[in-house]
Design an enzyme around this catalytic site. Sequence first.
Site, PDB file in Angstrom:
ATOM      1  N   TYR A  53       0.829  -1.216   0.000  1.00 43.85           N
ATOM      2  CA  TYR A  53       0.000   0.000   0.000  1.00 43.85           C
ATOM      3  C   TYR A  53       0.861   1.262   0.000  1.00 43.85           C
ATOM      4  CZ  TYR A  53      -3.980  -3.029   0.365  1.00 43.85           C
ATOM      5  OH  TYR A  53      -4.912  -4.006   0.090  1.00 43.85           O
ATOM      6  N   HIS A 104     -14.455   0.383  -1.041  1.00 42.38           N
ATOM      7  CA  HIS A 104     -13.327  -0.470  -0.646  1.00 42.38           C
ATOM      8  C   HIS A 104     -12.258   0.266   0.146  1.00 42.38           C
ATOM      9  CE1 HIS A 104     -14.530  -3.252  -4.219  1.00 42.38           C
ATOM     10  NE2 HIS A 104     -15.336  -3.361  -3.190  1.00 42.38           N
ATOM     11  N   THR A 171     -14.886  -0.899 -14.757  1.00 45.88           N
ATOM     12  CA  THR A 171     -14.890  -1.990 -13.789  1.00 45.88           C
ATOM     13  C   THR A 171     -15.214  -3.293 -14.494  1.00 45.88           C
ATOM     14  OG1 THR A 171     -15.895  -2.913 -11.773  1.00 45.88           O
ATOM     15  CG2 THR A 171     -17.285  -1.466 -13.127  1.00 45.88           C
TER      16      THR A 171
HETATM   17  N1  APR Z   1     -11.045   3.234 -19.483  1.00 50.72           N
HETATM   18  C1  APR Z   1     -12.127   2.516 -19.051  1.00 50.72           C
HETATM   19  N2  APR Z   1     -12.054   1.231 -18.621  1.00 50.72           N
HETATM   20  C2  APR Z   1     -10.833   0.660 -18.632  1.00 50.72           C
HETATM   21  C3  APR Z   1      -9.659   1.337 -19.062  1.00 50.72           C
HETATM   22  C4  APR Z   1      -9.808   2.676 -19.489  1.00 50.72           C
HETATM   23  N3  APR Z   1      -8.751   3.386 -19.925  1.00 50.72           N
HETATM   24  N4  APR Z   1      -8.607   0.470 -18.946  1.00 50.72           N
HETATM   25  C5  APR Z   1      -9.106  -0.685 -18.462  1.00 50.72           C
HETATM   26  N5  APR Z   1     -10.434  -0.581 -18.284  1.00 50.72           N
HETATM   27  C6  APR Z   1     -11.380  -1.580 -17.773  1.00 50.72           C
HETATM   28  C7  APR Z   1     -10.978  -3.012 -17.984  1.00 50.72           C
HETATM   29  O1  APR Z   1     -11.439  -3.462 -19.261  1.00 50.72           O
HETATM   30  C8  APR Z   1     -11.732  -3.718 -16.856  1.00 50.72           C
HETATM   31  O2  APR Z   1     -13.060  -4.038 -17.240  1.00 50.72           O
HETATM   32  O3  APR Z   1     -11.411  -1.422 -16.362  1.00 50.72           O
HETATM   33  C9  APR Z   1     -11.766  -2.664 -15.756  1.00 50.72           C
HETATM   34  C10 APR Z   1     -10.783  -2.939 -14.636  1.00 50.72           C
HETATM   35  O4  APR Z   1     -11.199  -4.126 -13.998  1.00 50.72           O
HETATM   36  P1  APR Z   1     -10.436  -4.560 -12.658  1.00 50.72           P
HETATM   37  O5  APR Z   1      -8.976  -4.489 -12.887  1.00 50.72           O
HETATM   38  O6  APR Z   1     -11.076  -5.865 -12.222  1.00 50.72           O
HETATM   39  O7  APR Z   1     -10.785  -3.427 -11.615  1.00 50.72           O
HETATM   40  P2  APR Z   1     -12.118  -3.258 -10.762  1.00 50.72           P
HETATM   41  O8  APR Z   1     -13.310  -3.744 -11.519  1.00 50.72           O
HETATM   42  O9  APR Z   1     -12.120  -1.866 -10.263  1.00 50.72           O
HETATM   43  O10 APR Z   1     -11.844  -4.251  -9.519  1.00 50.72           O
HETATM   44  C11 APR Z   1     -12.830  -4.271  -8.503  1.00 50.72           C
HETATM   45  O11 APR Z   1     -11.451  -5.751  -7.221  1.00 50.72           O
HETATM   46  O12 APR Z   1      -9.406  -6.369  -6.427  1.00 50.72           O
HETATM   47  C12 APR Z   1     -10.557  -5.704  -6.110  1.00 50.72           C
HETATM   48  O13 APR Z   1     -10.723  -4.056  -4.476  1.00 50.72           O
HETATM   49  C13 APR Z   1     -10.298  -4.271  -5.782  1.00 50.72           C
HETATM   50  O14 APR Z   1     -11.770  -2.408  -6.135  1.00 50.72           O
HETATM   51  C14 APR Z   1     -11.154  -3.513  -6.768  1.00 50.72           C
HETATM   52  C15 APR Z   1     -12.179  -4.547  -7.195  1.00 50.72           C
END
Ligand code: APR
Length: 232
Positions: A53, A104, A171
């Site tokens: 972190y 989170h 997401t």
């Molecule tokens: N613009 C929009 N979306 C994007 C971009 C971008 N430039 N780059 C990547 N993405 C998309 C990806 O295609 C994917 O669908 O963002 C998403 C990221 O997904 P994750 O990496 O799984 O992140 P997230 O959904 O925020 O994860 C949720 O998982 O590990 C835990 O606590 C952590 O808050 C997090 C949670």
Amino acid sequence: MKNIVVLSGAGISAESGLQTFRDADGLWHNHRIEDVATPEAWERDPELVLEFYNQRRKQLLEVEPNAGHKALVALESRFEVLIITQNVDDLHERAGSTRVLHLHGELKKVRSTADPSLVYDLHGWELKQGDCCEKGSQLRPHIVWFGEAVPNIVPAVTLAGNADILLVVGTSLKVYPAAGLLQHVPARVPKYLVDPNASPEYMVYNLQIIREKSGVGLPKLVADLLANHSNF
Ligand code: APR
């Protein structure tokens, strides 16, 4: 004013230079969740968890909000914008968004291991072993680790139920209870999803998919919403 509820994830911060979790170079490809983001990891190796972190906090101090964050701020001129974010960065707030609910936790905050109600702003990027709360207990990252409760899901469900428009941005919708918020948004509500890699499975939520990076897709969507705000 109509309510726009935004559910954001790591993708909206990707264009600011912060890694996502599940993309090719994502955080979970370089670290095992069980080593750095669980209560068991904290018990087993607090130094490793603190370092994980600290490095993310250090990087956050070096980046800025991007066009996607700023587009959501522009929406506030015509809509009540309620942001529910899975992100622990403060880029929505630094862009100027006024109503941000973190599901989170928050990277720039720390809390007592003895009394979770004792939450502090961390000045600088480093939290070390021996940094203690006012009651003398070790401070920990103010992050919801896997397996821990998500207290802010309760107000988030209420916000989702009162949405007039839903925007989902950046997401993978793989983590619950956050992803389950979509089921609390009334069926009649227009729903948009901005994600360059959006997969067909998103269609199940009746989402209008904008297959673009948020820094490009969100400003376009926001311009449309502002131009047609009186229709909502
Ligand atoms: N613009 C929009 N979306 C994007 C971009 C971008 N430039 N780059 C990547 N993405 C998309 C990806 O295609 C994917 O669908 O963002 C998403 C990221 O997904 P994750 O990496 O799984 O992140 P997230 O959904 O925020 O994860 C949720 O998982 O590990 C835990 O606590 C952590 O808050 C997090 C949670």
